[in-house]
Design an enzyme around this catalytic site. Structure first.
Site, short mmCIF file in Angstrom:
data_model
loop_
_atom_site.label_atom_id
_atom_site.label_comp_id
_atom_site.label_asym_id
_atom_site.label_seq_id
_atom_site.Cartn_x
_atom_site.Cartn_y
_atom_site.Cartn_z
N SER A 127 -7.98 16.77 50.37
CA SER A 127 -9.26 17.43 50.62
C SER A 127 -10.03 16.74 51.75
CB SER A 127 -10.12 17.42 49.35
OG SER A 127 -10.63 16.13 49.11
N ARG A 181 -5.44 23.89 37.72
CA ARG A 181 -5.72 22.49 38.07
C ARG A 181 -5.04 21.60 37.04
NH1 ARG A 181 -10.66 19.41 40.66
NH2 ARG A 181 -9.89 17.28 40.44
N ASN A 191 -2.02 12.28 40.28
CA ASN A 191 -0.96 11.39 40.76
C ASN A 191 -1.30 9.91 40.53
OD1 ASN A 191 0.18 13.70 41.74
ND2 ASN A 191 -0.16 13.24 43.90
N SER A 239 -13.61 21.00 42.92
CA SER A 239 -13.49 19.96 43.96
C SER A 239 -13.37 20.54 45.38
CB SER A 239 -12.31 19.02 43.66
OG SER A 239 -12.52 18.35 42.44
N HIS A 266 1.88 9.49 44.23
CA HIS A 266 1.96 10.51 45.29
C HIS A 266 3.42 10.82 45.63
CE1 HIS A 266 -2.28 10.29 45.53
NE2 HIS A 266 -2.35 9.14 46.16
N LEU A 298 8.12 34.27 50.19
CA LEU A 298 6.96 33.60 49.58
C LEU A 298 6.08 33.05 50.70
CD1 LEU A 298 5.61 32.30 46.95
CD2 LEU A 298 6.90 30.25 47.52
N ARG A 346 -10.99 7.82 50.78
CA ARG A 346 -10.18 6.89 49.97
C ARG A 346 -9.78 5.68 50.81
NH1 ARG A 346 -6.44 10.24 45.75
NH2 ARG A 346 -8.16 11.50 44.91
N ARG A 404 -0.94 3.47 43.04
CA ARG A 404 -1.26 4.89 43.09
C ARG A 404 -0.30 5.67 44.00
NH1 ARG A 404 -6.03 6.88 41.72
NH2 ARG A 404 -5.93 8.29 43.48
N ASP A 435 -3.60 17.56 40.83
CA ASP A 435 -4.37 16.33 40.59
C ASP A 435 -3.70 15.47 39.51
OD1 ASP A 435 -6.49 14.58 41.03
OD2 ASP A 435 -7.72 15.50 39.46
N TRP A 484 -10.52 11.79 52.65
CA TRP A 484 -10.54 10.83 53.76
C TRP A 484 -11.30 9.56 53.39
CZ3 TRP A 484 -7.26 11.36 57.54
CH2 TRP A 484 -6.88 12.62 57.98
C1 IPE Z 1 -8.80 17.34 44.39
O1 IPE Z 1 -8.52 16.17 43.72
C2 IPE Z 1 -8.09 17.36 45.72
C3 IPE Z 1 -6.64 17.41 45.66
C4 IPE Z 1 -5.91 17.55 44.60
C5 IPE Z 1 -5.99 17.33 46.92
P1 IPE Z 1 -9.49 14.92 43.76
O2 IPE Z 1 -8.88 13.88 42.91
O3 IPE Z 1 -9.81 14.55 45.15
O4 IPE Z 1 -10.81 15.52 43.07
P2 IPE Z 1 -12.04 14.76 42.41
O5 IPE Z 1 -12.40 13.64 43.33
O6 IPE Z 1 -11.56 14.24 41.09
O7 IPE Z 1 -13.08 15.81 42.25
C1 IPE Z 2 -4.12 14.14 43.58
O1 IPE Z 2 -3.98 13.03 42.77
C2 IPE Z 2 -3.61 13.91 44.97
C3 IPE Z 2 -4.67 13.77 45.96
C4 IPE Z 2 -5.94 13.98 45.77
C5 IPE Z 2 -4.28 13.39 47.30
P1 IPE Z 2 -5.06 11.87 42.75
O2 IPE Z 2 -4.69 10.86 43.77
O3 IPE Z 2 -6.44 12.41 42.87
O4 IPE Z 2 -4.83 11.29 41.29
P2 IPE Z 2 -5.94 10.82 40.27
O5 IPE Z 2 -6.87 11.98 40.07
O6 IPE Z 2 -6.64 9.64 40.88
O7 IPE Z 2 -5.18 10.48 39.03
MG MG Z 3 -7.77 13.08 41.52
#
Ligand code: IPE
Ligand code: IPE
Ligand code: MG
Length: 242
Positions: free
Chosen positions: A57, A180, A14, A188, A29, A123, A63, A25, A12, A61
C-alpha cells in the site's frame, strides 16, 4: 447464486505468520508467494474473470527500510520467475498503483510483463503495488480537472461514469467479493470507490496459510448472500416490491 466475477484480496498477516515461528517478518513475505500462485491458478480454474491482489500500500512505504527493500526485491524476482507461466496460462497481468514511486528497473520489468501478457483473456490479474484508494481518486480528479481546464470537459458532465473511467480499474467490473486475510476487519485504503457494493469476507487465516479451501469458503459465503443494491428483498427475489 453465480460465481463472483471479480475477487479483490487484501493479503494480510505475513509478518505475524513469521513471528509466530520465531522467524523474521520477511520470511512471511517469502511464504506469501505460494498462496498467490495457488489463488491465481484456482481462480482461473473456477472461471473467475478478474482477481485484484493488494501487495503493497501507499502507507507501507513507512515500514522499516529493510522490510521495504525485501518486498521490492521479492516483487522483482516474482515478476521474473512467474511471468512466463502466467502468460502460458492465459493470465493478463497489470500492476495498479503509483509506478513513479517504484525503482526504474522495476517499472521497466512491469512494462515488459504487461506487454507480454496484454492479449491474454482467461483471467485479468491486477497486483496493487504502491497503491492507495485515496491516491487513485486524487489521480482521477486531477485528470478530470486537467480536461476541464483545457475545455475538453464541462464540469456539469462529470458524473460517476466519468470518474470511474479515470480510476486504475476502469476497464473492469467492480469487485463483487472482497476478501481480507489476517483477522483485521478493515479496508486499509484498498479500492475505496470500486468496493462500494462488494460483499466483504474476513478470515483469521494468515495470508501464507491461504489456500483453495479458504477461497472456496469465501466463495460459498458470497453465493449464500442476497445482494440487494438498495432494493427490497422482495424486489430482488421477484416476489414484487411489497
Ligand atoms: C494492507 O495491510 C495492505 C496490504 C495487504 C498490502 P496492512 O498490514 O498494511 O494494513 P494495516 O496497517 O493493518 O491497516
Ligand atoms: C501483508 O502482511 C503484506 C504487506 C502489507 C506488504 P503484513 O506484513 O502486513 O503482515 P502483518 O499484518 O504484520 O502480520
Ligand atoms: Mg498487516
Amino acid at each position: 447464486m453465480a460465481l463472483p466475477q471479480h475477487i479483490a484480496i487484501v493479503m494480510d498477516g505475513n509478518g505475524r505468520w513469521a513471528e509466530a515461528r520465531g522467524e523474521p517478518r520477511t520470511a512471511g513475505h517469502r511464504a506469501g508467494i505460494e498462496p498467490v500462485r495457488r489463488t491465481i491458478r484456482e481462480c482461473a480454474r473456477l472461471g473467475v474473470r478478474a482477481l485484484t491482489l493488494f501487495a503493497f500500500s501507499s502507507e507501507n512505504w513507512r515500514r522499516p527500510e529493510t522490510e521495504v527493500a525485501t518486498l521490492m526485491s521479492l516483487f522483482m524476482d516474482a515478476l521474473d520467475r512467474e511471468v512466463e507461466e502466467l502468460d502460458s496460462n492465459g493470465v493478463r497481468l497489470r500492476i495498479i498503483g503509483n509506478r513513479q514511486s517504484l525503482a526504474v528497473r522495476l517499472q521497466q520489468r512491469i512494462a515488459e510483463a504487461e506487454a507480454l501478457t496484454a492479449a491474454n483473456t482467461r483471467l485479468d490479474l491486477q497486483v496493487a503495488v504502491s497503491y492507495g484508494g485515496r491516491w487513485d481518486l486524487v489521480e482521477a480528479a486531477r485528470r478530470l480537472a486537467a480536461r476541464a481546464a483545457s475545455g475538453a470537459l464541462r464540469p456539469a458532465d462529470i458524473d460517476e461514469a466519468a470518474l470511474a473511467a479515470e480510476l486504475q480499474l476502469s476497464e473492469l467490473p467492480d469487485p463483487d467479493l472482497f476478501i481480507r486475510t489476517g483477522g483485521d476487519h478493515r479496508v486499509s485504503n484498498f479500492l475505496l470507490w470500486n468496493i462500494a457494493y462488494a460483499e466483504l469476507f474476513f478470515t483469521d487465516t494468515l495470508w501464507p496459510d491461504f489456500d483453495e479451501r479458504v477461497l472456496a469458503e469465501a466463495i460459498a459465503d458470497f453465493e449464500s448472500r442476497e445482494r440487494r443494491f438498495g432494493l427490497t428483498g422482495g424486489q430482488v427475489s421477484g416476489r414484487g416490491g411489497a
